[in-house]
Design a protein around this motif. Structure first.
Motif, PDB file in Angstrom:
ATOM      1  N   GLY A   1      -3.656 -15.883   4.438  1.00  0.00           N
ATOM      2  CA  GLY A   1      -2.246 -15.514   4.451  1.00  0.00           C
ATOM      3  C   GLY A   1      -1.848 -14.575   3.329  1.00  0.00           C
ATOM      4  O   GLY A   1      -0.714 -14.641   2.841  1.00  0.00           O
ATOM      5  N   LEU A   2      -2.758 -13.720   2.918  1.00  0.00           N
ATOM      6  CA  LEU A   2      -2.489 -12.815   1.807  1.00  0.00           C
ATOM      7  C   LEU A   2      -2.262 -11.390   2.298  1.00  0.00           C
ATOM      8  O   LEU A   2      -2.878 -10.954   3.262  1.00  0.00           O
ATOM      9  CB  LEU A   2      -3.673 -12.818   0.827  1.00  0.00           C
ATOM     10  CG  LEU A   2      -4.018 -14.173   0.206  1.00  0.00           C
ATOM     11  CD1 LEU A   2      -5.336 -14.091  -0.551  1.00  0.00           C
ATOM     12  CD2 LEU A   2      -2.892 -14.628  -0.709  1.00  0.00           C
ATOM     13  N   SER A   3      -1.408 -10.678   1.608  1.00  0.00           N
ATOM     14  CA  SER A   3      -1.145  -9.284   1.944  1.00  0.00           C
ATOM     15  C   SER A   3      -2.121  -8.382   1.190  1.00  0.00           C
ATOM     16  O   SER A   3      -2.722  -8.788   0.191  1.00  0.00           O
ATOM     17  CB  SER A   3       0.284  -8.901   1.564  1.00  0.00           C
ATOM     18  OG  SER A   3       0.428  -8.886   0.158  1.00  0.00           O
ATOM     19  N   LEU A   4      -2.248  -7.156   1.673  1.00  0.00           N
ATOM     20  CA  LEU A   4      -3.055  -6.167   0.966  1.00  0.00           C
ATOM     21  C   LEU A   4      -2.551  -6.000  -0.464  1.00  0.00           C
ATOM     22  O   LEU A   4      -3.335  -5.917  -1.410  1.00  0.00           O
ATOM     23  CB  LEU A   4      -2.997  -4.812   1.687  1.00  0.00           C
ATOM     24  CG  LEU A   4      -3.826  -4.667   2.949  1.00  0.00           C
ATOM     25  CD1 LEU A   4      -3.418  -3.407   3.700  1.00  0.00           C
ATOM     26  CD2 LEU A   4      -5.305  -4.620   2.614  1.00  0.00           C
ATOM     27  N   LYS A   5      -1.235  -5.968  -0.611  1.00  0.00           N
ATOM     28  CA  LYS A   5      -0.618  -5.757  -1.919  1.00  0.00           C
ATOM     29  C   LYS A   5      -0.999  -6.856  -2.905  1.00  0.00           C
ATOM     30  O   LYS A   5      -1.340  -6.572  -4.058  1.00  0.00           O
ATOM     31  CB  LYS A   5       0.899  -5.679  -1.760  1.00  0.00           C
ATOM     32  CG  LYS A   5       1.635  -5.399  -3.045  1.00  0.00           C
ATOM     33  CD  LYS A   5       3.130  -5.279  -2.812  1.00  0.00           C
ATOM     34  CE  LYS A   5       3.857  -4.982  -4.105  1.00  0.00           C
ATOM     35  NZ  LYS A   5       5.300  -4.844  -3.905  1.00  0.00           N
ATOM     36  N   ILE A   6      -0.972  -8.090  -2.470  1.00  0.00           N
ATOM     37  CA  ILE A   6      -1.283  -9.215  -3.355  1.00  0.00           C
ATOM     38  C   ILE A   6      -2.736  -9.165  -3.800  1.00  0.00           C
ATOM     39  O   ILE A   6      -3.040  -9.307  -4.986  1.00  0.00           O
ATOM     40  CB  ILE A   6      -0.969 -10.564  -2.663  1.00  0.00           C
ATOM     41  CG1 ILE A   6       0.547 -10.747  -2.547  1.00  0.00           C
ATOM     42  CG2 ILE A   6      -1.603 -11.735  -3.404  1.00  0.00           C
ATOM     43  CD1 ILE A   6       0.971 -11.931  -1.726  1.00  0.00           C
ATOM     44  N   VAL A   7      -3.650  -8.949  -2.852  1.00  0.00           N
ATOM     45  CA  VAL A   7      -5.074  -8.925  -3.192  1.00  0.00           C
ATOM     46  C   VAL A   7      -5.384  -7.728  -4.087  1.00  0.00           C
ATOM     47  O   VAL A   7      -6.076  -7.861  -5.098  1.00  0.00           O
ATOM     48  CB  VAL A   7      -5.950  -8.918  -1.927  1.00  0.00           C
ATOM     49  CG1 VAL A   7      -7.425  -8.783  -2.269  1.00  0.00           C
ATOM     50  CG2 VAL A   7      -5.712 -10.184  -1.109  1.00  0.00           C
TER      51      VAL A   7
ATOM     52  N   GLY B   1      -6.389  -0.237  -5.870  1.00  0.00           N
ATOM     53  CA  GLY B   1      -5.322   0.316  -5.051  1.00  0.00           C
ATOM     54  C   GLY B   1      -5.257  -0.325  -3.677  1.00  0.00           C
ATOM     55  O   GLY B   1      -6.283  -0.725  -3.120  1.00  0.00           O
ATOM     56  N   ILE B   2      -4.061  -0.415  -3.140  1.00  0.00           N
ATOM     57  CA  ILE B   2      -3.875  -0.943  -1.788  1.00  0.00           C
ATOM     58  C   ILE B   2      -4.661  -0.093  -0.798  1.00  0.00           C
ATOM     59  O   ILE B   2      -5.316  -0.623   0.110  1.00  0.00           O
ATOM     60  CB  ILE B   2      -2.378  -0.980  -1.407  1.00  0.00           C
ATOM     61  CG1 ILE B   2      -1.624  -1.961  -2.302  1.00  0.00           C
ATOM     62  CG2 ILE B   2      -2.195  -1.351   0.057  1.00  0.00           C
ATOM     63  CD1 ILE B   2      -0.114  -1.896  -2.171  1.00  0.00           C
ATOM     64  N   SER B   3      -4.613   1.228  -0.972  1.00  0.00           N
ATOM     65  CA  SER B   3      -5.336   2.111  -0.053  1.00  0.00           C
ATOM     66  C   SER B   3      -6.845   1.891  -0.141  1.00  0.00           C
ATOM     67  O   SER B   3      -7.554   1.957   0.865  1.00  0.00           O
ATOM     68  CB  SER B   3      -4.988   3.571  -0.318  1.00  0.00           C
ATOM     69  OG  SER B   3      -5.338   3.932  -1.637  1.00  0.00           O
ATOM     70  N   THR B   4      -7.346   1.589  -1.329  1.00  0.00           N
ATOM     71  CA  THR B   4      -8.778   1.314  -1.496  1.00  0.00           C
ATOM     72  C   THR B   4      -9.171   0.070  -0.727  1.00  0.00           C
ATOM     73  O   THR B   4     -10.156   0.067   0.020  1.00  0.00           O
ATOM     74  CB  THR B   4      -9.131   1.143  -2.994  1.00  0.00           C
ATOM     75  OG1 THR B   4      -8.786   2.336  -3.693  1.00  0.00           O
ATOM     76  CG2 THR B   4     -10.597   0.826  -3.191  1.00  0.00           C
ATOM     77  N   LEU B   5      -8.391  -0.991  -0.885  1.00  0.00           N
ATOM     78  CA  LEU B   5      -8.665  -2.241  -0.165  1.00  0.00           C
ATOM     79  C   LEU B   5      -8.567  -2.010   1.338  1.00  0.00           C
ATOM     80  O   LEU B   5      -9.400  -2.492   2.104  1.00  0.00           O
ATOM     81  CB  LEU B   5      -7.712  -3.344  -0.614  1.00  0.00           C
ATOM     82  CG  LEU B   5      -7.913  -4.719   0.016  1.00  0.00           C
ATOM     83  CD1 LEU B   5      -9.326  -5.236  -0.232  1.00  0.00           C
ATOM     84  CD2 LEU B   5      -6.879  -5.699  -0.518  1.00  0.00           C
TER      85      LEU B   5
END
Length: 97
Positions: free
Chosen positions: A15-21, A28-32
């Motif tokens: 239940g995690l967002s890209l932003k949180i991880v 970076g969010i884009s990297t993930l």
């Protein structure tokens, strides 16, 4: 093994967002997002960091091709919840197959 699909599944099932991880791992969010969409692969050290963040044992995942969550330091009630969820997921899997 589809690393991107696996990483996305680990994140979403928790239940995690890209932003949180991304924020927790200082990437970076884009990297993930690129890792999860298989546009790029994480370095080995980054991959291990991601698995560590998700509390997944790399040996179990890479060698045995199954997810393993180390619950050694969980409280008794948390351990019971993890075991109950595992039993429920196994029952669902067995009904499908």
């Amino acid at each position: 093994m589809n690393i991107g699909k696996m990483l996305k599944n680990l994140r979403e099932t928790r239940g995690l967002s890209l932003k949180i991880v991304a924020s927790a791992l200082n990437i970076g969010i884009s990297t993930l997002s690129e890792y999860e969409s298989n546009k790029t692969e994480p370095s080995l050290s980054r991959f291990i960091s991601l698995l560590d963040f998700y509390n997944v044992d790399p040996y179990m995942l890479l060698i045995k091709n199954e997810e393993y969550i180390n619950i050694t330091n969980y409280s008794p009630s948390s351990k019971a919840k993890v075991i109950a969820i595992d039993k429920l997921e196994n029952a669902k899997f067995n009904q499908i197959h």
